[in-house]
Write a protein that holds these residues in place. Structure first.
Motif, short mmCIF file in Angstrom:
data_model
loop_
_atom_site.label_atom_id
_atom_site.label_comp_id
_atom_site.label_asym_id
_atom_site.label_seq_id
_atom_site.Cartn_x
_atom_site.Cartn_y
_atom_site.Cartn_z
N MET A 1 46.98 11.51 13.61
CA MET A 1 45.76 11.55 13.97
C MET A 1 44.80 12.55 13.24
SD MET A 1 43.37 11.28 17.10
CE MET A 1 44.63 10.97 17.97
N ARG A 2 43.79 11.61 12.42
CA ARG A 2 42.75 12.38 11.45
C ARG A 2 41.97 13.35 12.33
NH1 ARG A 2 43.57 10.25 6.67
NH2 ARG A 2 44.01 8.00 6.51
N SER A 10 38.44 8.24 17.22
CA SER A 10 39.71 8.65 16.91
C SER A 10 40.35 7.64 15.89
CB SER A 10 40.56 8.94 18.14
OG SER A 10 39.86 9.98 18.97
N SER A 11 40.80 8.56 14.86
CA SER A 11 41.70 7.45 13.85
C SER A 11 42.87 7.78 13.87
CB SER A 11 40.68 7.65 12.40
OG SER A 11 39.56 7.34 12.41
N LEU A 12 43.95 6.91 14.00
CA LEU A 12 45.51 7.11 13.88
C LEU A 12 45.99 6.32 12.55
CD1 LEU A 12 44.49 6.85 16.92
CD2 LEU A 12 46.63 7.19 17.23
N VAL A 13 46.98 7.25 11.91
CA VAL A 13 47.60 6.68 10.96
C VAL A 13 48.96 6.61 11.14
CG1 VAL A 13 47.91 7.00 8.46
CG2 VAL A 13 45.73 7.48 9.52
N LYS A 52 37.31 3.77 19.57
CA LYS A 52 36.03 4.66 20.00
C LYS A 52 36.00 5.42 21.35
CE LYS A 52 33.21 2.08 17.17
NZ LYS A 52 32.54 2.78 16.09
N LEU A 53 37.28 6.17 21.04
CA LEU A 53 37.44 7.37 22.31
C LEU A 53 37.76 8.30 21.56
CD1 LEU A 53 40.00 5.16 24.36
CD2 LEU A 53 37.65 5.49 24.77
N SER A 54 37.01 9.64 22.30
CA SER A 54 37.46 10.91 21.85
C SER A 54 38.76 11.53 21.84
CB SER A 54 36.32 11.75 22.54
OG SER A 54 36.63 13.31 22.00
N LYS A 55 39.21 12.05 20.59
CA LYS A 55 40.55 12.81 20.82
C LYS A 55 40.47 13.95 21.76
CE LYS A 55 39.47 14.03 16.29
NZ LYS A 55 38.65 12.85 16.00
#
Length: 81
Positions: A1-2, A10-13, A52-55
């Motif tokens: 998670m960035r 929320s960006s996931l890697v 498009k959801l908040s971590k």
């Protein structure tokens, strides 16, 4: 998670799965108070995706999906700066 930026998305890697029958990945999520996954988004054969959801309000997981539609157990992300 960035986690380097303060943003609502929320960006996931994740690392690529080396299985030959891999079809792609899906991201799953649930509100922090929910006991089960509430949503899912198939993102294909990539190793990074943004939802498009908040971590701050959701737990996330990443699942591998094979060509027969079998889905792995979700892996929880860790912070990545």
């Amino acid at each position: 998670m960035r986690t380097a930026k303060l943003e609502n998305d929320s960006s996931l890697v994740w690392h690529a799965n080396g299985e030959p029958d891999l079809a792609g990945y899906r991201i799953v999520w649930r509100e922090t108070t929910a006991a089960q996954w509430q949503g899912a988004l198939y993102v294909g054969k990539v190793t990074e995706a943004t939802v498009k959801l908040s971590k701050d309000n959701y737990f996330f997981g990443v699942q591998a999906v094979d060509k027969d539609g079998h889905v792995s157990v979700a892996t929880y992300p860790t912070p990545l700066r």
